[in-house]
Design a protein around this motif. Structure first.
Motif, short mmCIF file in Angstrom:
data_model
loop_
_atom_site.label_atom_id
_atom_site.label_comp_id
_atom_site.label_asym_id
_atom_site.label_seq_id
_atom_site.Cartn_x
_atom_site.Cartn_y
_atom_site.Cartn_z
N THR A 99 0.81 -1.22 0.00
CA THR A 99 0.00 0.00 0.00
C THR A 99 0.84 1.27 0.00
OG1 THR A 99 -0.15 -0.06 2.42
CG2 THR A 99 -1.91 -1.16 1.17
N ASP A 100 2.15 1.12 0.13
CA ASP A 100 3.07 2.25 0.16
C ASP A 100 4.04 2.12 -1.02
OD1 ASP A 100 4.97 4.18 0.65
OD2 ASP A 100 5.16 3.72 2.79
N GLU A 101 3.99 3.09 -1.93
CA GLU A 101 4.82 3.03 -3.13
C GLU A 101 6.31 3.03 -2.82
OE1 GLU A 101 4.98 5.14 -7.56
OE2 GLU A 101 3.72 5.95 -5.97
N SER A 102 6.69 3.57 -1.67
CA SER A 102 8.11 3.62 -1.32
C SER A 102 8.70 2.23 -1.05
CB SER A 102 8.31 4.50 -0.08
OG SER A 102 7.73 3.91 1.07
N LEU A 103 7.84 1.23 -0.93
CA LEU A 103 8.32 -0.13 -0.65
C LEU A 103 8.55 -0.95 -1.91
CD1 LEU A 103 5.96 -0.95 2.35
CD2 LEU A 103 8.42 -0.52 2.47
N THR A 104 8.26 -0.37 -3.07
CA THR A 104 8.38 -1.14 -4.32
C THR A 104 9.82 -1.59 -4.58
OG1 THR A 104 8.57 0.90 -5.60
CG2 THR A 104 6.36 -0.06 -5.36
N ALA A 105 10.78 -0.78 -4.24
CA ALA A 105 12.18 -1.15 -4.47
C ALA A 105 12.57 -2.37 -3.64
CB ALA A 105 13.10 0.02 -4.15
N GLU A 106 12.06 -2.43 -2.41
CA GLU A 106 12.34 -3.57 -1.53
C GLU A 106 11.75 -4.86 -2.10
OE1 GLU A 106 11.36 -5.07 3.04
OE2 GLU A 106 11.17 -2.95 2.51
N VAL A 107 10.55 -4.75 -2.66
CA VAL A 107 9.90 -5.91 -3.26
C VAL A 107 10.70 -6.40 -4.47
CG1 VAL A 107 7.83 -6.72 -4.46
CG2 VAL A 107 7.61 -5.25 -2.44
N THR A 108 11.12 -5.46 -5.30
CA THR A 108 11.90 -5.81 -6.48
C THR A 108 13.22 -6.47 -6.11
OG1 THR A 108 10.94 -3.97 -7.72
CG2 THR A 108 12.98 -4.90 -8.57
N ALA A 109 13.87 -5.95 -5.09
CA ALA A 109 15.16 -6.50 -4.66
C ALA A 109 15.02 -7.94 -4.16
CB ALA A 109 15.76 -5.62 -3.56
#
Length: 379
Positions: A89-99
């Motif tokens: 729900t927080d766009e700032s977490l997308t990088a963590e998901v990708t990693a």
């Protein structure tokens, strides 16, 4: 028919193992592969790669669910079996998901909020006369669950119960953007039957399919028999007694403690003269491929549609089931669900058949093992 041969060829209707896989999937049993080719349209390379990827997905999803916390919005394996989608729900977490090796999807509703609403429905004293009218062909609520792909709580209802479903959603605090009512053609039923077949019998009458072998017996569906009921072979030989059974309510599960001298093996009946090995019980994610073995229809495959589903049977509601696109018919109850060589659960019920297709639900096997303190027999 001696018990050893019976349980070697029949009790092996399901694969079940209470541990995670320790090695990468490099090949599938020929019978599992054949069923996946037939029902999922995959070739050998695609099926093998898909099962390996789905096993990996379990670890990735668990890792991200813990790390993103309250912003977790659900996860699923894409239709191609290759992509692991993780909602946040927080766009700032997308990088963590990708990693972590997954594809991020920004969604509006947290999984926790939707799951809490679903649990609130479970705790409601719902009037069964209006929710599940078995005498009507057009009224009744079949099931409800969190659809992680739609990012909503879904309530499945017959045509005349859509308004009631909307009222229930509002009652547990959901807004229009947080739930969806889907019309279904029929209510689910359990798959026990009194007709004959190569399975086990309860009190020498109703027939079900044996579930996974455990070191002291085997597991099956709870609606198949109550505590104290007898289990026998088709030939009338004693297999044992139901030592634990839950249905309806928090599960559809049972444990049958077998008589002394019974040989229990960690295999699944393939209904083609052979057996399939069980090597673990790592639970599959939404979207993963899954197969089922049962004494009426043999082996069929499909995909996981939803986890933690509450199903309304005529006997009452059952929580915590998994919904799939795999077909089943009366007598398949208690039979094994598996992904690759990983045990998933035992057949509970559903609607439709293996001619026209249908929707089925299974009781996760790891809950059965933990509830009764059982140890799965592995190949």
């Amino acid at each position: 028919m001696e018990l050893t041969r019976f349980l070697a060829a029949l009790a092996v209707i399901l694969p079940l193992a209470y541990s995670a896989p320790t090695e990468t999937v490099t090949r599938l049993h020929p019978e599992i592969l054949a069923a996946m080719k037939r029902d999922l349209g995959l070739d050998t390379e695609q099926a093998t790669a898909r099962v390996a990827r789905e096993l990996q997905a379990t670890d990735v999803i668990d890792q991200l669910r813990n790390s993103v916390g309250a912003q977790f919005a659900g996860a699923w394996v894409a239709d191609d079996g290759n992509t692991i989608n993780v909602g946040v729900t927080d766009e700032s977490l997308t990088a963590e998901v990708t990693a972590a090796g997954a594809t991020p999807v920004v969604l509006a509703n947290s999984f926790t909020k939707l799951e809490e609403a679903k649990l609130a429905l479970d705790n409601l004293e719902i009037d069964q006369a209006s929710v599940l009218d078995t005498t009507s062909a057009s009224s009744g609520i079949a099931a409800y669950y969190v659809d992680v792909v739609a990012n909503k709580l879904v309530l499945e209802a017959l045509a005349d119960s859509t308004a009631h479903a909307e009222e229930l959603a509002a009652q547990v605090g959901l807004t229009a953007s947080e739930f969806e009512v889907r019309v279904v053609d029929s209510l689910p039923t359990t798959f026990a039957t009194v007709t004959g077949g190569d399975a086990y019998y309860i009190n020498r009458s109703a027939r079900c399919s044996i579930g996974f072998s455990v070191t002291t017996g085997f597991v099956s569906a709870g609606h198949c028999g109550s505590v104290g009921a007898s289990a026998t072979t088709p030939g009338g030989e004693s297999l044992g007694t139901f030592s634990g059974s839950v249905f309806p309510g928090s599960a559809d599960m049972s444990f049958i403690r077998t008589v002394s001298g019974t040989t229990l093996r960690g295999y699944i009946n393939n209904y083609s003269g052979g057996s399939l090995p069980v090597s673990g019980s790592t639970a599959s994610a939404v979207g993963a491929s899954i197969c089922r073995s049962g004494s009426t229809t043999g082996v069929h495959c499909g995909t996981v549609r939803a986890l933690g589903v509450t199903v309304s049977y005529s006997q009452g509601r059952v929580t915590g089931l998994t919904q799939t696109s795999v077909c089943a018919e009366p007598g398949d109850s208690g039979g094994s669900y598996y992904s690759g060589a990983q045990a998933q659960g035992v057949t509970s019920g559903g609607s439709g058949d293996c001619t026209s297709g249908g929707t089925t639900f299974f009781q996760p096997v790891n809950e059965i093992l933990s509830t009764y303190g059982l140890t799965l027999v592995r190949a």
